[in-house]
Design a protein around this motif. Structure first.
Motif, short mmCIF file in Angstrom:
data_model
loop_
_atom_site.label_atom_id
_atom_site.label_comp_id
_atom_site.label_asym_id
_atom_site.label_seq_id
_atom_site.Cartn_x
_atom_site.Cartn_y
_atom_site.Cartn_z
N ILE A 159 4.06 11.08 3.32
CA ILE A 159 3.70 9.87 2.22
C ILE A 159 4.32 8.73 3.11
O ILE A 159 4.94 8.66 4.01
N ALA A 160 3.38 7.55 2.89
CA ALA A 160 3.66 6.29 3.57
C ALA A 160 3.44 5.15 2.63
O ALA A 160 2.82 5.20 1.92
N SER A 161 4.23 3.89 3.12
CA SER A 161 4.24 2.96 2.36
C SER A 161 4.33 1.60 3.27
O SER A 161 5.09 1.61 4.36
N ILE A 162 3.40 0.45 3.04
CA ILE A 162 3.75 -0.81 3.81
C ILE A 162 3.85 -1.75 2.73
O ILE A 162 3.35 -1.94 1.63
N LYS A 163 4.64 -3.02 3.42
CA LYS A 163 4.81 -4.01 2.41
C LYS A 163 4.92 -5.22 3.25
O LYS A 163 5.55 -5.37 4.32
N LYS A 164 4.29 -6.34 2.74
CA LYS A 164 4.08 -7.47 3.46
C LYS A 164 5.33 -8.41 3.33
O LYS A 164 5.82 -8.55 2.16
N ILE A 165 6.05 -8.75 4.28
CA ILE A 165 7.58 -9.13 4.23
C ILE A 165 7.33 -10.85 4.65
O ILE A 165 8.39 -11.32 4.82
N GLY A 166 6.45 -11.41 5.02
CA GLY A 166 6.41 -12.79 5.54
C GLY A 166 4.86 -12.94 5.59
O GLY A 166 3.81 -12.25 5.09
N LEU A 169 6.22 -4.27 6.95
CA LEU A 169 7.31 -3.49 7.26
C LEU A 169 6.63 -2.09 6.58
O LEU A 169 6.22 -2.24 5.45
N GLY A 170 7.08 -1.01 7.18
CA GLY A 170 6.28 0.09 6.68
C GLY A 170 7.49 1.38 6.94
O GLY A 170 8.12 1.25 7.74
N VAL A 171 7.23 2.30 5.94
CA VAL A 171 8.08 3.49 6.00
C VAL A 171 7.44 4.73 5.75
O VAL A 171 6.37 4.79 5.15
N SER A 172 7.82 5.98 6.27
CA SER A 172 6.89 6.96 5.98
C SER A 172 7.82 8.37 6.08
O SER A 172 8.93 8.38 6.75
N PHE A 173 7.23 9.46 5.65
CA PHE A 173 8.04 10.72 5.68
C PHE A 173 7.22 11.87 5.73
O PHE A 173 5.95 11.73 5.15
N ARG A 216 9.95 14.39 9.62
CA ARG A 216 9.97 13.48 10.13
C ARG A 216 10.00 12.01 9.44
O ARG A 216 9.35 11.79 8.33
N PHE A 217 11.19 11.47 9.59
CA PHE A 217 11.35 9.94 9.04
C PHE A 217 11.10 8.92 9.91
O PHE A 217 11.50 8.79 11.05
N SER A 218 10.24 7.95 9.37
CA SER A 218 9.76 6.69 10.30
C SER A 218 9.90 5.23 9.60
O SER A 218 9.95 5.27 8.40
N SER A 272 0.93 -1.06 -0.07
CA SER A 272 0.08 0.01 -0.08
C SER A 272 1.07 1.38 0.03
O SER A 272 1.97 1.32 0.68
N PHE A 273 0.39 2.22 -0.66
CA PHE A 273 1.18 3.36 -0.88
C PHE A 273 -0.13 4.65 -0.39
O PHE A 273 -1.12 4.81 -1.02
N LEU A 274 0.49 5.57 0.47
CA LEU A 274 -0.31 6.68 0.75
C LEU A 274 0.30 8.08 0.90
O LEU A 274 1.34 8.12 0.88
N ALA A 275 -0.37 8.94 0.07
CA ALA A 275 0.36 10.42 -0.05
C ALA A 275 -0.95 11.27 0.25
O ALA A 275 -2.03 11.19 -0.10
N THR A 276 -0.63 12.16 1.35
CA THR A 276 -1.58 13.15 1.94
C THR A 276 -1.20 14.54 2.18
O THR A 276 0.19 14.79 2.53
#
Length: 277
Positions: free
Chosen positions: A87-94, A99-103, A115-117, A68-72
């Motif tokens: 902006i944020a993104s998650i990916k299924k890794i198992g 795992l998710g990352v956002s800025f 903010r970096f997450s 999933s990818f989100l921009a707001t």
């Protein structure tokens, strides 16, 4: 030395920022949120999937997508220079892991917070998921330099029944009052999501910093037709009404528009674009 126009911009920003801080001694968690969360009373504990990167990391593993990818973006109080973008993104890794990352970016040109997450979430039982998010903050004031800070959030989601879920998230578990407002307090949000029917979902949330701040929020999501969802909410910080509408463009893309009103500071329109695979 600051020029006069820049001084006016910073002064206007600080007036609005101080008003928001007065309403909530821990404003940091609410700076970066999607328009969906904003429309539902600024809910931070109950929304699932990629929204968990901006709220409860325990909700990320409740996603039914592999990516999933989100921009707001939200224009705060109709001030052209005061914006919150994420902006944020998650990916299924198992089989059970995400795992998710956002800025995120908040502020004006002369005063900016970024903010970096990184988030990790896992299903630990059939109806229970947990997660954690690590945030790195960079604050910069033009012509005065920069400073950095960090915090860690932890969260949990539990399906209590077929139509009732509990979400708990603890923000800034490594609080330190000597580090300023970013780390001043640990805050906890507890919320429930109650599916009244297949079309209506009701969210309730209580937040506290265990010291001098408590707040309450609620929101209702109504799926009027397959492609359109309406949201309405309120919270005791803004003391105003928030509304939103989501439109599903196709099987993968959807967008949400929102408007959140603050009794003292005005209206904040927002827009989000969501991709789910």
């Amino acid at each position: 030395m600051l020029t006069w126009p820049k001084y006016l911009d910073i002064l206007l920003f600080l007036i609005c920022f101080s008003g928001a801080t007065f309403l909530s001694s821990q404003t940091n968690a609410l700076k970066y949120q999607s328009s969906n969360q904003s429309a539902l009373g600024s809910n931070m504990s109950s929304l699932k999937g990629v929204f968990g990167t901006l709220g409860n990391p325990g909700n990320i593993a409740q996603s039914n997508t592999s990516f999933s990818f989100l921009a707001t973006s939200e224009q705060r109080f109709f001030l052209g220079s005061l914006n919150s973008t994420s902006i944020a993104s998650i990916k299924k890794i198992g089989a059970y892991d995400y795992l998710g990352v956002s800025f995120g970016s908040f502020g004006i040109d002369e005063y900016k917070e970024r903010r970096f997450s990184v988030s990790y979430s896992r299903m630990v039982a059939q109806n229970i998921s947990i997660g954690s998010t690590a945030h790195y903050y960079l604050k910069s004031i033009q012509e005065y330099g920069s400073e950095y800070d960090f915090d860690i959030n932890i969260g949990l989601n539990s399906e209590l029944s077929d139509n009732l879920e509990l979400g708990i998230v603890v923000f800034n578990i490594l609080s330190n009052q000597n580090k300023g407002y970013l780390r001043e307090h640990t805050e906890m949000a507890t919320g429930i999501s109650y599916l009244i029917s297949q079309k209506v979902n009701w969210l309730l949330e209580f937040r506290t910093n265990f010291s001098d701040h408590t707040s309450f929020s609620t929101g209702i999501s109504y799926q009027i037709i397959d492609h359109i969802n309406l949201q309405i909410g309120t919270n005791s910080l803004d003391n105003g009404i928030s509304v939103g509408i989501s439109y599903k463009l196709n099987d993968k893309w959807s967008m949400n528009a929102s408007s959140r009103s603050n009794q003292n500071l005005g209206v904040s329109p927002g827009l989000s674009l969501l991709y789910e695979k």
